[in-house]
Scaffold this active site. Sequence first.
Site, short mmCIF file in Angstrom:
data_model
loop_
_atom_site.label_atom_id
_atom_site.label_comp_id
_atom_site.label_asym_id
_atom_site.label_seq_id
_atom_site.Cartn_x
_atom_site.Cartn_y
_atom_site.Cartn_z
N SER A 89 3.80 -8.44 -2.75
CA SER A 89 3.10 -9.45 -1.96
C SER A 89 3.89 -10.76 -1.90
CB SER A 89 1.72 -9.73 -2.55
OG SER A 89 1.02 -8.54 -2.72
N1 SAH Z 1 0.53 -5.79 -6.70
C1 SAH Z 1 1.77 -5.26 -6.15
C2 SAH Z 1 1.75 -5.07 -4.67
C3 SAH Z 1 0.80 -4.03 -4.25
S1 SAH Z 1 1.23 -3.07 -2.84
C4 SAH Z 1 2.97 -6.08 -6.56
O1 SAH Z 1 2.80 -7.12 -7.20
O2 SAH Z 1 4.08 -5.66 -6.26
C5 SAH Z 1 -0.12 -1.96 -2.97
C6 SAH Z 1 0.06 -0.89 -4.00
O3 SAH Z 1 -1.18 -0.21 -4.13
C7 SAH Z 1 1.09 0.16 -3.61
O4 SAH Z 1 2.03 0.31 -4.62
C8 SAH Z 1 0.25 1.44 -3.43
O5 SAH Z 1 0.94 2.61 -3.80
C9 SAH Z 1 -0.91 1.16 -4.37
N2 SAH Z 1 -2.12 1.92 -4.12
C10 SAH Z 1 -2.68 2.27 -2.93
N3 SAH Z 1 -3.81 2.95 -3.13
C11 SAH Z 1 -3.98 3.04 -4.48
C12 SAH Z 1 -4.96 3.65 -5.32
N4 SAH Z 1 -6.01 4.30 -4.82
N5 SAH Z 1 -4.80 3.55 -6.66
C13 SAH Z 1 -3.74 2.91 -7.19
N6 SAH Z 1 -2.78 2.34 -6.46
C14 SAH Z 1 -2.90 2.39 -5.12
#
Ligand code: SAH
Length: 217
Positions: free
Chosen positions: A66
């Site tokens: 993000s």
């Molecule tokens: N917080 C992260 C950015 C998140 S991007 C950072 O600091 O880099 C969103 C993430 O959520 C992705 O890696 C994606 O694979 C994950 N994601 C999506 N659905 C999910 C779920 N049901 N459970 C766990 N992770 C999930």
Amino acid sequence: MKVVKKDYADKRRRMVDEQIRGRGVRDERVLQAMEGVERHRFVPERMKECAYFDEALSIGEGQTISQPYMVALMSECLELRGDESVLEVGTGSGYQAAVLSCLAREVYSVERVERLFLQSRERLEMLGYRNVHVVYGDGSRGYEKEAPYDRIIVTAAGSKVPDKLLGQLKEGGILLMPVGGAFMQKLLKIRKVKGKVLEECVTYCVFVGLVEGSKRN
Ligand code: SAH
């Protein structure tokens, strides 16, 4: 020319001043954490030079780290004092989890893409973030083993807040999640007060989608 540690520290200071303090984030602990965590260690090698840009960056697998401001804003919204247990859904690069680890007691972070899970777990361990525990699985179901949590932060967007997550939030706790469609969401801040759910919209935002279901849990 090789960019040395000091150059990154300068870029980070500028990022905090211009993008974060400059846009109204006031919590000193959050500002300090944003200045302390080396964001360039959480992006792919070839993108290190862009690590302190005012934007989200691709981390592979169709996912993103993000924008720094969004990480700071969400961290501030969690109103952390240092003794909380936090659940993050969507570890991604591990960057938000590292920032939270400076602000709370324990951080449990769930990631459903195996490669990202393995990479961020190794990265956080190598960088010495001992109070972050990265878990492989579907975070839309929360992480029952360590529930309930003082705070829950979902860093992927969904059409509604999963009931399982609300169920794992303590009384008086705060849950943050982008809720809406695929291209734009409201960042909701939800407080559980006497069993009721109070909701406010912090801002509009764009996150990658929360995908329900995984091989593991
Ligand atoms: N917080 C992260 C950015 C998140 S991007 C950072 O600091 O880099 C969103 C993430 O959520 C992705 O890696 C994606 O694979 C994950 N994601 C999506 N659905 C999910 C779920 N049901 N459970 C766990 N992770 C999930």
